[in-house]
Design an enzyme around this catalytic site. Structure first.
Site, PDB file in Angstrom:
ATOM      1  N   ARG A   1       0.823  -1.222   0.000  1.00 45.01           N
ATOM      2  CA  ARG A   1       0.000   0.000   0.000  1.00 45.01           C
ATOM      3  C   ARG A   1       0.857   1.272   0.000  1.00 45.01           C
ATOM      4  O   ARG A   1       0.513   2.274   0.614  1.00 45.01           O
ATOM      5  CB  ARG A   1      -0.980  -0.002   1.187  1.00 45.01           C
ATOM      6  CG  ARG A   1      -2.084  -1.037   1.079  1.00 45.01           C
ATOM      7  CD  ARG A   1      -2.996  -1.003   2.285  1.00 45.01           C
ATOM      8  NE  ARG A   1      -2.305  -1.488   3.471  1.00 45.01           N
ATOM      9  CZ  ARG A   1      -2.657  -1.214   4.708  1.00 45.01           C
ATOM     10  NH1 ARG A   1      -3.706  -0.445   4.938  1.00 45.01           N
ATOM     11  NH2 ARG A   1      -1.986  -1.692   5.737  1.00 45.01           N
TER      12      ARG A   1
ATOM     13  N   GLU B   1     -21.191  -1.135  19.466  1.00 46.04           N
ATOM     14  CA  GLU B   1     -20.320  -1.916  18.580  1.00 46.04           C
ATOM     15  C   GLU B   1     -18.832  -1.634  18.777  1.00 46.04           C
ATOM     16  O   GLU B   1     -18.040  -1.681  17.837  1.00 46.04           O
ATOM     17  CB  GLU B   1     -20.701  -1.692  17.108  1.00 46.04           C
ATOM     18  CG  GLU B   1     -22.158  -2.025  16.814  1.00 46.04           C
ATOM     19  CD  GLU B   1     -22.536  -1.824  15.349  1.00 46.04           C
ATOM     20  OE1 GLU B   1     -21.624  -1.773  14.497  1.00 46.04           O
ATOM     21  OE2 GLU B   1     -23.740  -1.723  15.065  1.00 46.04           O
TER      22      GLU B   1
ATOM     23  N   TRP C   1     -19.721  -7.825   0.156  1.00 45.55           N
ATOM     24  CA  TRP C   1     -18.502  -7.165   0.608  1.00 45.55           C
ATOM     25  C   TRP C   1     -17.387  -8.161   0.931  1.00 45.55           C
ATOM     26  O   TRP C   1     -16.431  -7.837   1.630  1.00 45.55           O
ATOM     27  CB  TRP C   1     -18.799  -6.262   1.806  1.00 45.55           C
ATOM     28  CG  TRP C   1     -19.553  -5.022   1.411  1.00 45.55           C
ATOM     29  CD1 TRP C   1     -19.853  -4.615   0.147  1.00 45.55           C
ATOM     30  CD2 TRP C   1     -20.085  -4.022   2.286  1.00 45.55           C
ATOM     31  NE1 TRP C   1     -20.543  -3.426   0.171  1.00 45.55           N
ATOM     32  CE2 TRP C   1     -20.701  -3.037   1.459  1.00 45.55           C
ATOM     33  CE3 TRP C   1     -20.110  -3.865   3.668  1.00 45.55           C
ATOM     34  CZ2 TRP C   1     -21.334  -1.918   1.991  1.00 45.55           C
ATOM     35  CZ3 TRP C   1     -20.737  -2.736   4.197  1.00 45.55           C
ATOM     36  CH2 TRP C   1     -21.340  -1.775   3.371  1.00 45.55           C
TER      37      TRP C   1
ATOM     38  N   ASP D   1     -28.720  -5.326   9.232  1.00 44.79           N
ATOM     39  CA  ASP D   1     -28.389  -4.286   8.246  1.00 44.79           C
ATOM     40  C   ASP D   1     -28.113  -4.871   6.867  1.00 44.79           C
ATOM     41  O   ASP D   1     -27.382  -5.860   6.732  1.00 44.79           O
ATOM     42  CB  ASP D   1     -27.154  -3.505   8.699  1.00 44.79           C
ATOM     43  CG  ASP D   1     -27.446  -2.590   9.872  1.00 44.79           C
ATOM     44  OD1 ASP D   1     -28.635  -2.337  10.136  1.00 44.79           O
ATOM     45  OD2 ASP D   1     -26.488  -2.128  10.519  1.00 44.79           O
TER      46      ASP D   1
ATOM     47  N   GLU E   1     -30.479   5.847   4.500  1.00 44.40           N
ATOM     48  CA  GLU E   1     -29.573   6.983   4.392  1.00 44.40           C
ATOM     49  C   GLU E   1     -30.101   7.931   3.325  1.00 44.40           C
ATOM     50  O   GLU E   1     -30.141   7.587   2.148  1.00 44.40           O
ATOM     51  CB  GLU E   1     -28.167   6.497   4.021  1.00 44.40           C
ATOM     52  CG  GLU E   1     -27.134   7.583   3.944  1.00 44.40           C
ATOM     53  CD  GLU E   1     -25.774   7.044   3.579  1.00 44.40           C
ATOM     54  OE1 GLU E   1     -24.889   7.864   3.290  1.00 44.40           O
ATOM     55  OE2 GLU E   1     -25.597   5.829   3.580  1.00 44.40           O
TER      56      GLU E   1
ATOM     57  N   HIS F   1     -21.606  11.761   7.456  1.00 48.56           N
ATOM     58  CA  HIS F   1     -20.296  11.795   6.811  1.00 48.56           C
ATOM     59  C   HIS F   1     -19.586  13.130   7.011  1.00 48.56           C
ATOM     60  O   HIS F   1     -18.412  13.265   6.692  1.00 48.56           O
ATOM     61  CB  HIS F   1     -20.446  11.505   5.315  1.00 48.56           C
ATOM     62  CG  HIS F   1     -21.011  10.139   5.034  1.00 48.56           C
ATOM     63  ND1 HIS F   1     -22.355   9.919   4.818  1.00 48.56           N
ATOM     64  CD2 HIS F   1     -20.421   8.928   4.981  1.00 48.56           C
ATOM     65  CE1 HIS F   1     -22.567   8.628   4.617  1.00 48.56           C
ATOM     66  NE2 HIS F   1     -21.412   8.005   4.716  1.00 48.56           N
TER      67      HIS F   1
END
Length: 762
Positions: free
Chosen positions: A16, A488, A565, A603, A669, A698
């Protein structure tokens, strides 16, 4: 002789390095000149590696300082006026301003690149006056040739797709804008032709989506003009992610080569080539190596496919390619020392896919015997994984077979459940809640690392997590929220957390891929049958509930989001993987309910991301995606309230499917595009509980009460007040503590105002 070709290579670097350089520059720790030097070195290393591995046609200009769509916009000077761009080559300050925003100007919109998990910056046309600011493909070609002796294949996003991905123009302006863009592309291509470039790859992935007759005519016009302008330049019209629409017309466009995806578009493209053939005078770019998946190819199967394609395109007109850019897979498997050998041996990341391309090219040119050893090794690796215990869990397979044949419906309809739940919970009008996560401070992240390194035992870590829960339960009560969450704090990621606790998942050490900008993600690998082994969320949720008299929601990630995902196995239909996940998560839902948790949120922010590009396949996907959610949630009692959350999507084209999920409450959202959702609800009645996010999480700003009151009032113009919930847009994990508390206080205050307005009418 067949040749090997790559459509693009990952830009992030094996460790990276690309990400680190960008972030150092953004933080002021790296000068611009040094950024250019570091990125050039990364770029040249990638080209050098492909050359050493024997790739014949190496893509250049696939590298980016952020995103390839933004690069195209910048090359044509298409910069929103709010960034005060004055012409010429776009400065990095403006380039990154468009991508990330500045103190004075909001960033341009970011959205998904077709049906992948990569994001691009949406070009804004509006009143733009495009002009060629710099020829990036030419600069990339020269760099590769002068520094490495590589005769590169410049890559450029095609004009048709670029326009389709842009906003800020009306439908009636399409032809005008295409005409403007074509003139710019002609400038770019003429300079490449004059430089002596042999091949240019023009990416047109929009050709795999539904095209109108007008679109086909536009393509014929566009490519007719390009061909006329650069008669001696070889143009490879490249498609990917699916089979092309209007195959007969596309293959007859005046270009020298057509690239087709024979992985994700295998059935459609192969059927078309069998029925209509392929032009003898064109090169066929055969995308046979999966550019999006992480599994080794069955070299034997790929050779059989290539042999069939040789019947339509002679060997000297065949390019053996990746199905799309390798941007979507990690760089290399070589550092993955902690995975089981059976799994590691079956993986192929970008570098390993380069090897597969050169092997297949050698086999076609020199005979199958020339790669006999590699063929045998490939098949043995794949067979070992296929025969492994992980892929042969009979109990899971039998259970999934049973639930596939069942209806997966709740015991009672929504109206009956709503009455039972209100009797139990006695919630006020417009209940307030959050989406699930609370700020993960540096202290939380440090504690997790301390535990993972073994410097804390599990008991010490548990005590820390409970302290965080204690604190935020008190904060929520003081703020005045009606339905609480535990926060969480024990979770790094909403998918990874569950994958680590379910059998059938594996996690790489360095399997990073770019999501957007410098943001890299390391998706879990679903390599075997997914199996529930023990409760995953019960302990923390039950503890939180013990600290308050108000209801605390259990929080899970849904089966479709976990699947979309992750990197998933390619030997099983995605529908089957979804049902395996649903069956495992159902057991967690039941464990929460048995432990006394009466509100459970499952979710599904990524449901729409998995929507097929082909319209005729979308209904089937939505049907089994909805069923997977219902399998997860259908066994609970009527009094147990099922919530779900979705990030903003094109709501109007999914409203029936979302309602069919039959969640008691959905939060969506919406604050960035609230007006569009209001319009959707004006056209479609939604009869279940719903919370439209009243502020954007955000942004670090604290929205004022009046702003949120306006959001609530607009929503209540079209939604039933008795079914309306009030919540933020999304989870609050990335926000700071003080701004979170201040924003939620304002949200509760706005709710009280709304209650005073509407209580009389309910």
């Amino acid at each position: 002789m067949a040749k090997s070709s790559v459509l693009g290579y990952p830009r992030i670097g094996e460790n990276r390095e690309w990400k680190k350089a960008l972030e150092a520059f953004w933080s002021g720790k790296l000068e611009e000149s040094e950024l250019h030097n570091q990125l050039q070195e990364i770029r040249l290393n990638h080209l050098r590696k492909q050359k050493e591995k024997g790739i014949d046609l190496i893509a250049v200009n696939d590298f980016s300082y952020y995103d390839q769509v933004l690069d195209t916009a910048a090359m044509f000077g298409i910069i929103p006026k709010r960034f005060n761009y004055t012409g010429g080559a776009v400065p990095l300050s403006v380039y990154y301003g468009v991508a990330r925003g500045t103190k004075d100007a909001a960033a341009s919109e970011m959205t998904k690149w077709f049906n992948t998990n990569y994001h691009y910056i949406v070009p804004e046309l509006y009143s733009a006056e495009p002009v060629l600011t710099e020829n990036k493909p030419l600069a990339a070609y020269r760099e590769a040739k002068q520094k490495l002796g590589i005769e590169g294949k410049p890559v450029i996003l095609g004009p048709f797709t670029f326009l389709k991905l842009s906003k800020g123009y009306g439908k009636s302006e399409t032809d005008t804008w295409l005409s403007i863009l074509v003139k710019l592309y002609v400038e770019v291509l003429k300079e490449l032709e004059e430089e002596g470039v042999q091949w240019v790859q023009i990416d047109e992935p929009a050709l795999v989506t539904k095209l109108s007759r007008d679109d086909v005519t536009r393509l014929q016009t566009v490519y007719g003009k390009l061909a006329e302008a650069v008669p001696s330049l070889n143009l490879l019209l490249q498609t990917y992610f699916e089979s092309v629409e209007n195959y007969k017309e596309i293959i007859n466009l005046p270009v020298q080569g057509i690239g087709l995806d024979f992985v994700h578009g295998l059935q459609g493209n192969l059927a078309s080539i069998r029925e209509f053939g392929f032009p003898k005078d064109k090169v066929l770019g055969a995308g046979v190596i999966d550019g999006r998946g992480i599994w080794k190819a069955s070299l034997g199967e790929k050779l059989e496919l290539l042999k069939e394609l040789q019947g339509h395109a002679a060997s000297d007109k065949l390019l053996i390619q990746s199905s799309c850019s390798l941007l979507h897979v990690p760089v290399t498997v070589k550092g993955e020392s902690k995975l089981q050998p059976t799994l590691t041996n079956a993986l192929a990341f970008a570098d390993e896919k380069l090897d597969e391309l050169t092997l297949l090219t050698r086999a076609l040119n020199k005979g199958e015997a020339s790669i006999s050893v590699e063929l045998e090794q490939s098949e043995k690796a794949l067979q070992a994984l296929e025969q492994s215990e992980a892929r042969n869990r009979k109990a899971v397979q039998e259970a999934v077979a049973v639930i596939q044949g069942q209806d997966a419906a709740r015991q009672s309809n929504f109206e009956s459940r709503q009455h039972a739940q209100q009797q139990k919970w006695q919630l006020p009008l417009f209940p307030t809640t959050t989406i699930g996560s609370f700020p993960q401070s540096a202290e939380v992240r440090k504690a997790r690392q301390t535990w993972r390194k073994g410097e804390w035992n599990s008991e010490q870590y548990s005590v820390f997590i409970k302290e965080q829960i204690d604190s935020w339960i008190k904060h929520q009560e003081e703020i005045g929220l009606d339905v609480l969450v535990h926060g969480e704090f024990e979770r790094t990621d909403m998918v990874e957390f569950f994958g680590e606790k379910l059998d059938g998942f594996a996690f790489t050490q360095n399997g990073w891929v770019q999501s957007y900008g410098s943001r890299c993600v390391k998706p879990p690998v679903i390599y075997g049958d997914v199996e529930f082994t023990k409760a995953m969320t019960v302990e923390e949720t039950v503890y939180a509930q013990s600290k308050t008299a108000r209801p605390v929601k259990g929080m899970l990630t849904g089966p479709i989001t976990i699947m979309n995902w992750s990197f998933v196995r390619d030997d099983l239909a995605r529908e089957q993987i979804a049902y395996q996940l649903a069956y495992a998560l159902r057991q967690e839902v039941e464990a929460l309910e048995k432990a006394g948790i009466g509100m459970i949120q499952v979710d599904e922010p990524a449901v729409r991301e998995g929507l097929p590009l082909k319209e005729n396949e979308q209904a089937d996907y939505l049907a089994w995606a909805v069923k997977a959610f219902r399998v997860t949630t259908c066994t609970v009692q009527d009094t147990t309230q099922i919530h779900t959350h979705m990030c903003y999507c094109e709501f109007h084209d999914m409203i029936d499917s979302i309602e069919a999920m039959d969640a008691d409450v959905i939060s969506i959202e919406t604050s960035r595009s609230h007006g569009e959702l209001i319009q959707s609800f004006e056209q479609n009645t939604y009869k279940l509980g719903i919370g439209l996010g009243v502020y954007d999480i955000h942004s670090p700003r604290v929205p004022d009460i009046e702003e949120m009151t306006g959001m609530i009032d607009r929503a209540l113009q079209v939604l039933d007040p008795k079914l309306f919930w009030i919540n933020p847009d999304c989870g609050l994990k990335t926000r700071g503590k003080e701004e979170t508390i201040a924003s939620l206080r304002n949200m509760v205050a706005a709710t009280k105002i709304a209650r005073d307005k509407h209580i009389v009418n309910v």
